[in-house]
Design an enzyme around this catalytic site. Sequence first.
Site, PDB file in Angstrom:
ATOM      1  N   ASP A 129      -9.678   1.875  -5.190  1.00 52.05           N
ATOM      2  CA  ASP A 129     -10.319   3.205  -5.126  1.00 52.05           C
ATOM      3  C   ASP A 129     -11.037   3.059  -6.539  1.00 52.05           C
ATOM      4  O   ASP A 129     -10.809   2.948  -7.611  1.00 52.05           O
ATOM      5  CB  ASP A 129      -9.161   4.239  -5.401  1.00 52.05           C
ATOM      6  CG  ASP A 129      -8.458   4.214  -4.056  1.00 52.05           C
ATOM      7  OD1 ASP A 129      -9.020   4.535  -3.010  1.00 52.05           O
ATOM      8  OD2 ASP A 129      -7.336   3.831  -3.998  1.00 52.05           O
ATOM      9  N   ASP A 158       0.976  -1.083   0.132  1.00 50.48           N
ATOM     10  CA  ASP A 158      -0.052  -0.020   0.127  1.00 50.48           C
ATOM     11  C   ASP A 158       1.029   1.097   0.058  1.00 50.48           C
ATOM     12  O   ASP A 158       2.147   1.235   0.164  1.00 50.48           O
ATOM     13  CB  ASP A 158      -0.942   0.002   1.142  1.00 50.48           C
ATOM     14  CG  ASP A 158      -2.233   0.871   1.072  1.00 50.48           C
ATOM     15  OD1 ASP A 158      -2.131   2.001   0.584  1.00 50.48           O
ATOM     16  OD2 ASP A 158      -3.439   0.288   0.842  1.00 50.48           O
TER      17      ASP A 158
HETATM   18  C1  SAM Z   1     -10.479   1.892  -0.902  1.00 53.27           C
HETATM   19  S1  SAM Z   1      -8.919   1.446   0.125  1.00 53.27           S
HETATM   20  C2  SAM Z   1      -9.416  -0.502   0.272  1.00 53.27           C
HETATM   21  C3  SAM Z   1      -8.571  -0.990   1.393  1.00 53.27           C
HETATM   22  C4  SAM Z   1      -8.683  -2.473   1.794  1.00 53.27           C
HETATM   23  N1  SAM Z   1      -8.335  -3.256   0.656  1.00 53.27           N
HETATM   24  C5  SAM Z   1     -10.176  -2.722   2.245  1.00 53.27           C
HETATM   25  O1  SAM Z   1     -10.772  -3.593   1.702  1.00 53.27           O
HETATM   26  O2  SAM Z   1     -10.604  -2.180   3.236  1.00 53.27           O
HETATM   27  C6  SAM Z   1      -7.869   1.131  -1.553  1.00 53.27           C
HETATM   28  C7  SAM Z   1      -6.641   1.048  -1.042  1.00 53.27           C
HETATM   29  O3  SAM Z   1      -5.636   0.910  -2.189  1.00 53.27           O
HETATM   30  C8  SAM Z   1      -4.354   1.540  -1.849  1.00 53.27           C
HETATM   31  N2  SAM Z   1      -3.851   1.955  -3.313  1.00 53.27           N
HETATM   32  C9  SAM Z   1      -4.318   2.373  -4.562  1.00 53.27           C
HETATM   33  N3  SAM Z   1      -3.584   2.408  -5.535  1.00 53.27           N
HETATM   34  C10 SAM Z   1      -2.475   1.456  -5.285  1.00 53.27           C
HETATM   35  C11 SAM Z   1      -1.285   1.051  -5.892  1.00 53.27           C
HETATM   36  N4  SAM Z   1      -0.856   1.707  -7.017  1.00 53.27           N
HETATM   37  N5  SAM Z   1      -0.355   0.817  -4.854  1.00 53.27           N
HETATM   38  C12 SAM Z   1      -0.680   0.266  -3.918  1.00 53.27           C
HETATM   39  N6  SAM Z   1      -1.769   0.604  -3.248  1.00 53.27           N
HETATM   40  C13 SAM Z   1      -2.643   1.286  -3.859  1.00 53.27           C
HETATM   41  C14 SAM Z   1      -5.017   2.956  -1.385  1.00 53.27           C
HETATM   42  O4  SAM Z   1      -3.886   3.669  -0.503  1.00 53.27           O
HETATM   43  C15 SAM Z   1      -5.854   2.453  -0.476  1.00 53.27           C
HETATM   44  O5  SAM Z   1      -5.162   2.082   0.782  1.00 53.27           O
END
Ligand code: SAM
Length: 216
Positions: free
Chosen positions: A125, A75
């Site tokens: 996201d 993340d």
């Molecule tokens: C909406 S949150 C969902 C978190 C978790 N999977 C859950 O179900 O509770 C999306 C997460 O993806 C991470 N994220 C988005 N693009 C990413 C990338 N390219 N590499 C790593 N993390 C990423 C964001 O920082 C965020 O913490």
Amino acid sequence: MSIRTYKPRRGRVTPRQAAALDLHDGLLIDMDDAGFTLEDEWGGLPVIMEIGFGTGAATVEMAQQRLDLGLLAIDVHTPGIGDLLHRVRAAGLTNVRVMEADALEVLRAMIPEGSLAGYRLYFPDPWPKARHHKRRLVTPEHATLLGTRAKPSATWDLATDWAPYAEQMLDVLDAHPMWEGGVIARPSERPITRFEQTALDQGRAITDLRYVRTAD
Ligand SMILES: C[S@@+](CC[C@H](N)C(=O)[O-])C[C@H]1O[C@@H](n2cnc3c(N)ncnc32)[C@H](O)[C@@H]1O
């Protein structure tokens, strides 16, 4: 530079998260760790990459259920990295490694072709505005990147609470030669996270999908 799939957030780091981030016991892998190999870290276990684990609550629960799998959890959000490191140590898990990085960059720079046993992408996201759709993680280009780093028969599990994004996932992956699969029933092994519970409380339906890497 490629388009970011996340919005950079500051977020306050709590003392507990800071302490977890400061402990150098090899759980946190650096992007510039030139000697990194899957074999050295996991000793031959099949390795799953989780992209965007949030707080890591589900990550730890799933890692406890499957000690026969290595988990590379990535993340970009520093407080969440601290949370997950704390949870992994508290649970005494040895099969999880954590990275603070863009998972797409990690795939390009550090992961050899044909090496991962699978991916988890839970609640990426959604980028609901049309002008932001280009930021979504599930695109043909990224499906190819994940496909090249995957072993034959590797799995890609996805979940979303955003119906139009579920449609995009189906459109992209059904048309992609490296992946086959579709919508599945909610897998019992995927714990409900706070994020998912909020979506359910707000009346949004959850879609789970599973794809498998086709043979070349
Ligand atoms: C909406 S949150 C969902 C978190 C978790 N999977 C859950 O179900 O509770 C999306 C997460 O993806 C991470 N994220 C988005 N693009 C990413 C990338 N390219 N590499 C790593 N993390 C990423 C964001 O920082 C965020 O913490």
